[in-house]
Design an enzyme around this catalytic site. Structure first.
Site, PDB file in Angstrom:
ATOM      1  CB  THR A  68      -4.133 -19.128 -25.419  1.00  9.27           C
ATOM      2  OG1 THR A  68      -4.484 -19.463 -24.463  1.00  9.27           O
ATOM      3  CG2 THR A  68      -5.010 -17.956 -26.663  1.00  9.27           C
TER       4      THR A  68
ATOM      5  CB  ALA B 264     -10.707 -19.912 -27.921  1.00  4.91           C
TER       6      ALA B 264
ATOM      7  CB  THR C 143       5.184 -19.162 -22.349  1.00  9.05           C
ATOM      8  OG1 THR C 143       3.923 -18.190 -22.198  1.00  9.05           O
ATOM      9  CG2 THR C 143       6.126 -18.953 -22.108  1.00  9.05           C
TER      10      THR C 143
ATOM     11  NE  ARG D 288      14.326  15.182  -6.875  1.00  7.95           N
ATOM     12  CZ  ARG D 288      14.954  15.298  -7.494  1.00  7.95           C
ATOM     13  NH1 ARG D 288      16.082  15.469  -7.328  1.00  7.95           N
ATOM     14  NH2 ARG D 288      13.850  16.017  -7.882  1.00  7.95           N
TER      15      ARG D 288
ATOM     16  CD  GLN E 157      -0.715  13.348   5.597  1.00  4.21           C
ATOM     17  OE1 GLN E 157      -0.949  13.349   4.971  1.00  4.21           O
ATOM     18  NE2 GLN E 157      -0.574  13.071   6.707  1.00  4.21           N
TER      19      GLN E 157
ATOM     20  CG  HIS F 249      12.246   5.452  -8.703  1.00  2.00           C
ATOM     21  ND1 HIS F 249      11.920   5.397  -7.925  1.00  2.00           N
ATOM     22  CD2 HIS F 249      13.170   5.710  -8.117  1.00  2.00           C
ATOM     23  CE1 HIS F 249      12.497   4.310  -6.981  1.00  2.00           C
ATOM     24  NE2 HIS F 249      13.408   4.530  -7.122  1.00  2.00           N
TER      25      HIS F 249
ATOM     26  CD  GLU G  62      -0.069 -19.490 -15.994  1.00  2.00           C
ATOM     27  OE1 GLU G  62      -0.253 -20.726 -15.336  1.00  2.00           O
ATOM     28  OE2 GLU G  62       0.905 -20.073 -16.517  1.00  2.00           O
TER      29      GLU G  62
END
Length: 389
Positions: free
Chosen positions: A129, A133, A161, A268, A279, A338, A363
């Site tokens: 990469t 490109a 990576t 909660r 719902q 949450h 990827e």
């Protein structure tokens, strides 16, 4: 049609699940604390210690051929394993692995690069990469010019990576501008001490890729991996070899996230009633659970095709596309359930929110997967409903 796991598959899955619960999950709060302080979640020594602990139970080089000391697991078993690892955000990976294209090395290169990488003595990175490109890999501009028996490499790679930690790189460069990707790209094995440099790229997630800079980096002809001009084929083999493993890990993440959402919904209370009775919350849980199971079978089907040695690119693209989109929708719902706490860094939900966003980019972006899927269907390479033959 039997959808049950074999005894071996169940044993592998259960061992990894136990390892994750016993050795990785207890580290989560410390990982979050370190990452909030801008530190790595695991140090290299800690990662190595965990890898060696797993090795004591035989988990080393899970897809590495047995002749090189690995387990040689099938694609389906590896997908099951990745799903279990995805249950935690602790940045762990099993040791003993090497990039699939390193097996194309000659005997001398295997001794110098492949075997030390499998043993953990060396670290590699894959560099195709570039700033101009990304998805269009054929547009690479990094060049390699012949000078006597050497090649001189100039160019820049980005979002690599492992590029900051690697001591050698598999770099792809144009060796014949007229042929380009059609026979004019070559892969070189280049040690860091040959002169290339890496620079850290800060991202919204905890993934820290690198930019690699090559300025008149000279390497001998013996450093060519594979054959001169056949580098693009190697690059495509690297990219396509394990695309199904990315959404496989997302399966585990989504399982954990949905479980967190269920627990929170059942405890909660708002306006005198548990939010699980609402719902709106029920539908979020229902959609997420359904999409998770659909993703599981897309991934396992793609992995099964890999094991059957049939062309799995279409199935892997579908799993990658669906996994990226749905994992992001699921984590978004879980954060919403949450409420304000989901948005904080006290819980790992926002961390997964940032991490899973990358699944739609690296990827092969969503758009590239859609292009591949559409092209296969429109050109008749794959038939609608042809999954079962």
């Amino acid at each position: 049609m039997d959808f049950s796991l074999s005894v071996e598959e169940r044993e592998v899955r259960d061992w990894v699940r136990t390892f994750v619960q016993r050795d990785l999950m207890p580290r989560e709060q410390e990982v979050l604390r370190r990452e909030r302080a801008g530190q790595p979640g695991l140090t290299s020594d800690e990662l190595r210690e965990l890898q060696l602990k797993a090795k004591e139970s035989g988990f080393w080089g899970v897809q590495t051929p047995e002749e090189y000391g690995g387990m040689g697991l099938s694609a389906v078993m590896t997908a099951l394993l990745e799903a279990e690892l995805g249950r935690t955000f602790v940045p762990f990976r099993f040791g003993g692995a090497a990039d699939n294209i390193l097996y194309y090395a000659n005997d001398e290169q295997k001794e110098r690069y492949l075997l030390p990488t499998i043993s953990g003595e060396r670290k590699s990175c894959f560099a195709i990469t570039e700033p101009g490109a990304g998805s269009d890999a054929k547009a690479i501009r990094t060049s390699a010019r012949k000078d006597g028996t050497d090649w001189v490499i100039n160019g820049e790679k980005t979002f690599i990576t492992g590029g900051n930690e690697a001591d050698f790189v598999m770099v792809f460069a144009i060796t014949d501008p007229e042929k380009g990707a059609n026979g004019g790209v070559t892969c070189f094995l280049v040690d860091r001490d040959a002169g290339w440099k890496s620079e850290y790229i800060d991202t919204m997630g905890e993934w820290g890729p690198a930019a690699l800079v090559f300025e008149d980096v000279r390497v001998p002809e013996t450093q060519i991996l594979g054959e001169l001009g056949h580098g693009f084929d190697l690059a495509m083999q690297w990219i396509g070899a394990g695309r199904y493993l990315l959404p496989a890990r997302a399966i585990g993440s989504c399982e954990r996230l949905i479980s967190m959402a269920i627990e929170h919904a059942n405890t909660r209370e708002t306006f005198g009633q548990k939010i699980a009775e609402r719902q709106a919350i029920q539908w979020m849980i229902a959609d997420s659970g359904t999409e998770l199971e659909a993703l599981r079978w897309l991934v396992l089907h793609a992995a099964w095709q890999v094991d059957q040695k049939v062309d799995s690119r279409h199935a892997q693209s579908m799993a990658k596309l669906y996994g990226g989109v749905k994992a992001n929708e699921i984590v978004d719902r879980v954060l919403q359930i949450h409420g304000g706490m989901g948005y904080t860094r006290e819980l790992p939900v926002e961390r997964w929110y940032r991490e899973l966003r990358l699944l739609r980019i690296y990827e092969g972006t969503d758009e590239i997967q859609r292009r591949t899927i559409a092209r296969n269907l429109l050109k008749g390479h794959v038939k609608v409903g042809g999954t079962l033959g």
